[in-house]
Enzyme design. Structure first.
Site, short mmCIF file in Angstrom:
data_model
loop_
_atom_site.label_atom_id
_atom_site.label_comp_id
_atom_site.label_asym_id
_atom_site.label_seq_id
_atom_site.Cartn_x
_atom_site.Cartn_y
_atom_site.Cartn_z
N HIS A 56 0.80 -1.23 0.00
CA HIS A 56 0.00 0.00 0.00
C HIS A 56 0.83 1.27 0.00
O HIS A 56 0.30 2.36 -0.17
CB HIS A 56 -0.94 0.03 1.21
CG HIS A 56 -0.25 0.35 2.49
ND1 HIS A 56 0.35 -0.59 3.26
CD2 HIS A 56 -0.04 1.54 3.11
CE1 HIS A 56 0.90 -0.03 4.31
NE2 HIS A 56 0.68 1.27 4.25
C1 UD1 Z 1 -1.76 5.65 5.66
C2 UD1 Z 1 -0.39 6.13 6.16
C3 UD1 Z 1 0.60 4.99 6.13
C4 UD1 Z 1 0.05 3.79 6.88
C5 UD1 Z 1 -1.29 3.41 6.27
C6 UD1 Z 1 -1.93 2.20 6.94
C7 UD1 Z 1 0.04 8.50 5.69
C8 UD1 Z 1 0.86 9.45 4.90
N1 UD1 Z 1 0.15 7.20 5.35
O1 UD1 Z 1 -1.58 5.32 4.28
O2 UD1 Z 1 1.80 5.40 6.76
O3 UD1 Z 1 0.96 2.71 6.73
O4 UD1 Z 1 -2.18 4.53 6.39
O5 UD1 Z 1 -2.99 1.71 6.17
O6 UD1 Z 1 -0.66 8.91 6.59
N2 UD1 Z 1 -8.90 4.86 1.38
C9 UD1 Z 1 -10.16 4.33 1.34
N3 UD1 Z 1 -10.77 4.02 2.52
C10 UD1 Z 1 -10.17 4.20 3.71
C11 UD1 Z 1 -8.87 4.75 3.73
C12 UD1 Z 1 -8.24 5.06 2.56
O7 UD1 Z 1 -10.76 4.13 0.29
O8 UD1 Z 1 -10.77 3.88 4.76
C13 UD1 Z 1 -8.23 5.16 0.10
C14 UD1 Z 1 -8.51 6.51 -0.44
O9 UD1 Z 1 -8.66 6.39 -1.81
C15 UD1 Z 1 -7.25 7.29 -0.16
C16 UD1 Z 1 -6.19 6.21 -0.18
O10 UD1 Z 1 -6.85 5.03 0.26
O11 UD1 Z 1 -7.02 8.28 -1.08
C17 UD1 Z 1 -5.02 6.52 0.71
O12 UD1 Z 1 -5.43 6.67 2.05
P1 UD1 Z 1 -4.53 7.52 3.08
O13 UD1 Z 1 -5.14 7.46 4.40
O14 UD1 Z 1 -4.23 8.86 2.52
O15 UD1 Z 1 -3.16 6.77 3.11
P2 UD1 Z 1 -2.84 5.23 3.29
O16 UD1 Z 1 -2.35 4.74 1.99
O17 UD1 Z 1 -3.92 4.46 3.96
#
Ligand code: UD1
Length: 359
Positions: free
Chosen positions: A205
């Site tokens: 991820h």
């Molecule tokens: C975040 C953390 C990462 C951690 C990870 C655990 C940052 C910079 N990164 O990354 O260090 O290892 O969480 O999972 O904070 N999305 C969904 N549903 C959700 C959450 C996310 O659809 O419940 C999708 C969205 O499209 C979003 C993308 O995932 O744009 C990224 O989510 P985000 O929370 O920004 O970062 P993670 O990749 O989860």
């Protein structure tokens, strides 16, 4: 003593759960839980609260996804408003996500004492968003709870005063020990036609792996080719699923690799233990593999958990080297106790309550 705990992303729910329990056991702390809403899907958030016996958050800021600046900025604004209203004696943040940094900045700017759990981790790659979050959070923290000797050394090298640093061990180790008894792999193995120690569990991820379509394609090809040696189970993070769909790679991956929705914490622990080998770019998952003595291939060129590679239980691996690494997974004689004695949460709770006495 009133403590405002800020969480937002999946691994933080795990870390906070054990500290919340330890604070309860010690009494004297009134903890309010603030969920930024960074993770909002039921499979990324609600199920963790249920399984980990975490209380409902007092506040859910509902921030959701977005570009880094916008996401962090919205969290900062909303967190500040809650802290102004609640006036806690201390703010507690975990790990290295955008929720961590937003919480840390909100506290620091209001002059509130700040404690950081999992302080001192460094990959020395500023291109990783998490590295920026770690560095800045540690700089503004008053109490830094380091999980390992290496983390303490990293902080000392950056000039952080020794009296702010506490070596306590890793709360994720506490959590794994505490919850593993409730984890059971049987149903999932059956559902996916897998046999114990005869499959690889993979997770991907990290932005550096998902956001560049060329790199993502190399990873998909590597997984597809490695799956000829060993079946692969891949719980797909929503970020990865949408990146794969955007790049038109999902179908190719699904033709060889069993892609499923994100696993709950207990299911993840169960499948990590049951796997022959773990392939991951997650900081937490690489450690959990080590806790269970499962060899781990880290799909990155560096890790903030250097100890794992030095112990011989994990190797850093490029996509091109994955199939070969799967043929000869790393394995050491024993797993040394690198992450403390499973009492990190208790030590943190004691130190927090003591900090109130000395304030
Ligand atoms: C975040 C953390 C990462 C951690 C990870 C655990 C940052 C910079 N990164 O990354 O260090 O290892 O969480 O999972 O904070 N999305 C969904 N549903 C959700 C959450 C996310 O659809 O419940 C999708 C969205 O499209 C979003 C993308 O995932 O744009 C990224 O989510 P985000 O929370 O920004 O970062 P993670 O990749 O989860």
């Amino acid at each position: 003593m009133k403590i405002a705990t800020i969480v937002g992303a999946r691994p933080q729910f795990v870390k906070a759960a054990v500290v919340t329990q330890a604070l309860k056991a010690q009494g004297n702390a009134d903890e309010i839980l603030i969920h930024t809403g960074q993770h909002y899907d039921a499979a990324m958030s609600d199920i963790f609260f249920e399984q980990l016996d975490l209380p409902e958050p007092s506040y859910n800021l509902g921030i959701g996804s977005g570009p880094h600046g916008a996401q962090t900025g919205r969290m900062l604004e909303a967190t500040e408003a809650v802290l102004l209203q609640e006036k806690p004696d201390l703010v507690l943040v975990y790990g290295d996500t955008n929720s961590t940094l937003a919480g840390a900045l909100a506290a620091a700017k209001l002059g509130l004492p700040l404690a950081h759990v999992e302080a001192g981790l460094r990959s020395y790659q500023r291109a990783m968003p998490e590295e920026i979050n770690r560095l800045l959070t540690d700089q503004v923290s008053d109490l830094l709870f380091a999980p390992t000797d290496q983390a303490v050394r990293n902080l000392e090298r950056e000039g952080i005063a020794a009296d702010k640093i506490r070596l306590v061990g890793d709360v994720m180790f506490d959590a794994a020990l505490h919850y593993v008894g409730r984890a059971e792999a049987g149903a999932l193995l059956n559902a996916h036609g897998l046999r114990e120690k005869q499959f690889a569990l993979a997770t991907i991820h990290r932005a550096e792996n998902t956001d560049d379509p060329v790199r993502l394609k190399a990873i998909v090809e590597a997984l597809c080719s490695a799956s000829r040696q060993l079946p692969i189970l891949l719980p797909l993070h929503p970020r990865t699923r949408s990146a794969l769909a955007r790049a038109g790679l999902l179908e190719q991956l699904e033709s060889r690799v069993t892609c499923i929705t994100p696993l709950s914490y207990l299911d993840m622990l169960a499948m990590e233990q049951a796997a022959a080998v773990v392939v991951t770019d997650s900081g937490g998952v690489q450690k959990e593999a080590f806790f269970f003595g499962v060899p781990c291939l880290i799909l990155r060129d560096r890790t903030e958990w250097r100890e794992l590679v030095e112990s011989g239980w994990a190797v850093l691996c490029e996509p091109e080297g994955l199939a070969e690494a799967l043929r000869h997974p790393p394995r050491a004689d024993e797993a040394p106790g690198l992450f403390g004695g499973g009492k990190a949460a208790e030590l943190i709770a004691k130190a927090l309550l003591q900090s109130a006495l000395s304030a």
